[in-house]
Design a protein around this motif. Structure first.
Motif, PDB file in Angstrom:
ATOM      1  N   GLN A  40       5.104 -24.192   2.824  1.00  0.00           N
ATOM      2  CA  GLN A  40       4.782 -23.357   3.982  1.00  0.00           C
ATOM      3  C   GLN A  40       5.040 -21.878   3.687  1.00  0.00           C
ATOM      4  OE1 GLN A  40       6.249 -24.825   7.685  1.00  0.00           O
ATOM      5  NE2 GLN A  40       5.150 -23.304   8.891  1.00  0.00           N
ATOM      6  N   GLU A  42       4.064 -17.641   5.436  1.00  0.00           N
ATOM      7  CA  GLU A  42       3.719 -16.917   6.655  1.00  0.00           C
ATOM      8  C   GLU A  42       3.143 -15.561   6.280  1.00  0.00           C
ATOM      9  OE1 GLU A  42       5.877 -15.329  10.749  1.00  0.00           O
ATOM     10  OE2 GLU A  42       6.578 -17.168   9.773  1.00  0.00           O
ATOM     11  N   THR A  43       2.108 -15.154   6.994  1.00  0.00           N
ATOM     12  CA  THR A  43       1.500 -13.840   6.787  1.00  0.00           C
ATOM     13  C   THR A  43       1.526 -13.075   8.109  1.00  0.00           C
ATOM     14  OG1 THR A  43      -0.720 -14.710   7.262  1.00  0.00           O
ATOM     15  CG2 THR A  43      -0.021 -14.654   4.947  1.00  0.00           C
ATOM     16  N   CYS A  45       0.435 -11.044  11.491  1.00  0.00           N
ATOM     17  CA  CYS A  45      -0.695 -11.249  12.408  1.00  0.00           C
ATOM     18  C   CYS A  45      -1.664 -10.071  12.356  1.00  0.00           C
ATOM     19  CB  CYS A  45      -0.195 -11.464  13.830  1.00  0.00           C
ATOM     20  SG  CYS A  45       0.676 -10.069  14.546  1.00  0.00           S
ATOM     21  N   GLN A 117      -0.043 -23.070   5.995  1.00  0.00           N
ATOM     22  CA  GLN A 117       0.132 -21.937   6.902  1.00  0.00           C
ATOM     23  C   GLN A 117      -0.237 -22.364   8.320  1.00  0.00           C
ATOM     24  OE1 GLN A 117      -0.966 -17.148   7.006  1.00  0.00           O
ATOM     25  NE2 GLN A 117      -2.114 -18.506   5.684  1.00  0.00           N
ATOM     26  N   GLY A 119      -0.193 -20.772  12.380  1.00  0.00           N
ATOM     27  CA  GLY A 119       0.081 -19.597  13.180  1.00  0.00           C
ATOM     28  C   GLY A 119      -1.077 -19.237  14.093  1.00  0.00           C
ATOM     29  N   THR A 136      -4.049 -21.407  17.856  1.00  0.00           N
ATOM     30  CA  THR A 136      -3.279 -21.772  16.666  1.00  0.00           C
ATOM     31  C   THR A 136      -4.165 -22.455  15.636  1.00  0.00           C
ATOM     32  OG1 THR A 136      -1.250 -22.029  17.957  1.00  0.00           O
ATOM     33  CG2 THR A 136      -1.322 -23.125  15.813  1.00  0.00           C
TER      34      THR A 136
END
Length: 420
Positions: A40, A42-43, A45, A117, A119, A136
């Motif tokens: 996993q 995260e980038t 937004c 990923q 989000g 999402t």
């Protein structure tokens, strides 16, 4: 001016009962994907506006929530065009941010890299059931693997996750290849400069049928001979791996020989290995509109929902736009909001076997007795029970009903004197 209670159009508040389902589904997806070796990440937004408008996102680039420059950089008086005002935007998917992420951090990542990923993304779209302006996405991608193993792993992982989440809903995985799309059109005599127009019309097959596609192609000015040959080829193609191989032989002069063989291999391996039950078939009309797809494409439809619930494909050219060097890449995205819509329409889903118990305490309880109750609750929590401690409302029946909606199955009432 009075403040507004309702969310902005296309956004929504999520109540506790649905939030529990969302968390459960997200955990099931995460656990399944991690079991396949995905890591996993995260980038942010917010992405650079240059990246978001790089002609890789198809129609999504028309739906960007753009962000004004801040502070001294925002000069309204001197601005002559949008570029003078805007320098960022909310991401419309997770794929382009992943490509930027890998380009920036690739030296620190294993190869191939299996990314997971999850989000929020934003699109200024027309809201409707199962479609919102903030929603999402749950993506898995394999970067750095040019072989068919990437597609096989992605299909197996995604179908395993869907099988856990929606065990009562049958679903179908349709597969195609952008090279086959192009090969069929070229073989039938369409001009290469007009292929995008052909595919836009073909993409309407689900809505207008094959006769509708034929009529629109003719109306667009394409040669009748080409259109009739194309329609006959579409209608006569088999939907299993053998059909793909046979089509490859027909298109031998119009596309690389290995394309059909690779897709047939993917289908045969998935059918042989998959533990989840689903239908898998070759669909020569599957287009998927994202312009960044370069090879295999796939899409999942599910009983109980009109549109697709998952989709993806190979995009071997996107990372090269950042680094100057192409990197093989393939991904699959679950339409999280559509899955949640299906589950909520069915009354939710099993949240797990964890006991949820509510302690309802009459107001005015003396401190000694209240302390004993709290100690009892703490002991149960240590033993894995989820315990809510709350004061009793006057309407206990309504209070209990609301808590039952949130999954509470056991209730213990505590009164100031003796239990009544």
């Amino acid at each position: 001016m009075a403040l507004k209670k309702k969310p902005v159009t296309g956004m929504r508040d999520i109540l506790p009962a649905e939030m529990q389902v969302r968390e459960y589904v997200m955990n099931q997806i995460r656990d399944t994907y991690q079991g396949f070796g995905f890591t996993q990440i995260e980038t942010p937004c917010v992405e650079h506006i240059e990246n978001l408008t790089s002609k890789q996102g198809g129609d999504n680039e028309k739906l960007i929530f753009k962000i004004l420059k801040r502070g001294e950089k925002l000069d309204l008086k001197a601005a002559q065009n949008e570029g003078d005002l805007v320098d960022g935007g909310l991401r419309y998917d997770l794929t382009l941010p992943l490509a930027r992420y890998f380009s920036n951090n690739g030296a620190q990542l294993p190869m191939p890299f299996k990314a997971l990923q999850m989000g929020s993304v934003w699109r200024a779209d027309h809201p409707q059931k199962g479609r919102f302006r903030q929603f999402t996405q749950c993506d898995i991608d394999i970067l750095g693997d040019e072989t068919s193993m990437a597609e096989i792993e992605l299909i197996l992982a995604t179908t395993a996750a869907l099988g856990k989440i929606c065990p009562e809903n049958g679903f179908t995985v349709r597969v195609n290849d952008r090279e086959i799309l192009k090969g069929m059109a070229v073989y039938c005599g369409f001009e290469e400069g007009l292929l995008d127009q052909v595919f836009i019309i073909l993409d309407k097959m689900d809505k207008i049928g094959i006769e509708g596609v034929k009529a629109e192609l003719l109306e667009a000015g394409h040669a009748r001979e080409s259109v009739e040959k194309y329609v006959a080829l579409l209608a006569g193609t088999g939907h299993d791996a053998a059909g793909v191989r046979k089509l490859g032989e027909v298109l031998e002069s119009a596309m690389p020989k290995e394309v059909a063989g690779n897709l047939a291999y993917i289908m045969e391996t998935v059918a042989d290995v998959a533990e989840t039950e689903f239908s898998l078939y070759f669909d020569p009309t599957l287009v998927r509109g994202m312009s960044y797809y370069t090879g295999t494409i796939f899409e999942v439809s599910m009983e109980g929902f009109g549109g697709s619930v998952a989709g993806g494909g190979r995009y071997d050219k996107m990372i090269g736009k950042f680094t100057g060097k192409d990197t093989p890449a393939c991904g699959f995205s679950i339409g999280f909001e559509r899955i949640i819509t299906i589950l909520m329409d069915q009354g939710g889903c099993a949240i797990g076997d964890k006991v949820k118990k509510a302690y309802l305490i009459e107001k005015g309880m003396d401190s000694v007795r209240f302390g004993e109750i709290m100690k009892q609750a703490m002991e149960e929590r240590r033993n894995g029970v989820q315990v809510l401690v709350s004061h009793m409302n006057k309407n206990k029946k309504f209070q209990k009903g609301q808590l039952e909606k949130e999954g509470y199955t056991e209730f213990v009432n505590f009164y100031r004197e003796s239990l009544k």
